[in-house]
Motif scaffolding. Structure first.
Motif, PDB file in Angstrom:
ATOM      1  N   SER A 195       0.838  -1.203   0.000  1.00 48.45           N
ATOM      2  CA  SER A 195       0.000   0.000   0.000  1.00 48.45           C
ATOM      3  C   SER A 195       0.868   1.247   0.000  1.00 48.45           C
ATOM      4  O   SER A 195       1.989   1.235   0.517  1.00 48.45           O
ATOM      5  CB  SER A 195      -0.909   0.020   1.229  1.00 48.45           C
ATOM      6  N   THR A 196       0.338   2.309  -0.578  1.00 47.36           N
ATOM      7  CA  THR A 196       1.061   3.581  -0.621  1.00 47.36           C
ATOM      8  C   THR A 196       1.320   4.099   0.788  1.00 47.36           C
ATOM      9  O   THR A 196       2.390   4.658   1.064  1.00 47.36           O
ATOM     10  CB  THR A 196       0.263   4.615  -1.448  1.00 47.36           C
ATOM     11  N   ALA A 197       0.374   3.897   1.692  1.00 46.99           N
ATOM     12  CA  ALA A 197       0.545   4.376   3.073  1.00 46.99           C
ATOM     13  C   ALA A 197       1.799   3.784   3.709  1.00 46.99           C
ATOM     14  O   ALA A 197       2.615   4.490   4.318  1.00 46.99           O
ATOM     15  CB  ALA A 197      -0.685   4.028   3.904  1.00 46.99           C
ATOM     16  N   GLU A 198       1.979   2.473   3.544  1.00 43.74           N
ATOM     17  CA  GLU A 198       3.171   1.808   4.087  1.00 43.74           C
ATOM     18  C   GLU A 198       4.425   2.265   3.348  1.00 43.74           C
ATOM     19  O   GLU A 198       5.469   2.510   3.948  1.00 43.74           O
ATOM     20  CB  GLU A 198       3.037   0.280   3.974  1.00 43.74           C
ATOM     21  N   LEU A 199       4.305   2.368   2.046  1.00 45.00           N
ATOM     22  CA  LEU A 199       5.439   2.756   1.210  1.00 45.00           C
ATOM     23  C   LEU A 199       5.991   4.120   1.641  1.00 45.00           C
ATOM     24  O   LEU A 199       7.199   4.301   1.785  1.00 45.00           O
ATOM     25  CB  LEU A 199       4.967   2.783  -0.243  1.00 45.00           C
TER      26      LEU A 199
END
Length: 205
Positions: A141-145
């Motif tokens: 996910s972009t959030a984790e990235l």
């Protein structure tokens, strides 16, 4: 002659680029062309391993650098995170705290051999796979990235290292620069990475 050592995963290795062989290979050919034109010699090693996380990096970095140690100096590029942040069956491959510790360990080991160390940001992922479990069973996910990129940037700032921000170079055109799987760059994407990396390499030629 100096050596440049590129540590990373399949994106360093150049997977899915059937034309140029990935960004490191483009840069390698550029350095050779410049040497043939009279520049300093810079030998570049692509040490990317598909699927690798920072756990693998920590295990091998000292051996790899000892085996390819130029008396005239080494430059190290560290490009990890896309596999570390992936979640499979509810388990994250390498949690953020562990990722940070591994990167710091790798830097300490690299410093024994290297003059300059570059940390490389994780690339964005395509919208179609953002937060979706793909065929390999992995979810990114972009959030984790963004969380992992923040760790890399902070480590670079706190340790006076260089930060090569491929993420920013990709984000506006990511749907055009990523391959069908939404994770790896396509030929155009790898070309963009090489264009961003060449000014870095220029300093050593």
């Amino acid at each position: 002659m100096k050596y440049g050592l590129f540590f990373g995963d399949s994106i360093t290795y150049g997977e899915y680029d059937g034309v140029f062989g990935g960004w490191v290979d483009i840069v390698k050919r550029y350095a050779l062309q410049k040497y043939n034109e009279g520049s300093n010699e810079l030998i570049l090693y692509n040490l990317g391993i598909g699927g690798e996380t920072t756990e693998g990096l920590v295990k091998r970095i000292s051996h790899e650098m000892e085996a390819r140690n130029s008396p005239e100096g080494n430059i190290v590029f560290i490009s990890y995170g896309a596999n570390d942040l992936a979640i499979k069956e509810g388990v994250q491959a390498v949690i953020p705290e562990r990722f940070k510790a591994n990167i710091l360990t790798a830097i300490q080991k690299a410093k024994e051999y290297a003059d300059d160390i570059y940390l490389i940001s994780i690339l964005p992922i395509a919208e179609k796979i953002d937060g979706i479990t793909v065929a390999s069973g992995k979810l990114r996910s972009t959030a984790e990235l963004l969380k992992y990129n923040k760790i890399l940037k902070e480590i670079a700032d706190e340790n006076a290292l260089y930060y090569l921000d491929f993420y920013s170079g990709f984000i506006d055109d990511k749907e055009v620069l990523l391959s069908r799987d939404g994770i790896h760059p396509n030929e155009k994407g790898y070309g963009t990475m090489a264009e961003m990396a060449i000014p870095v390499i220029e300093q050593y030629l």
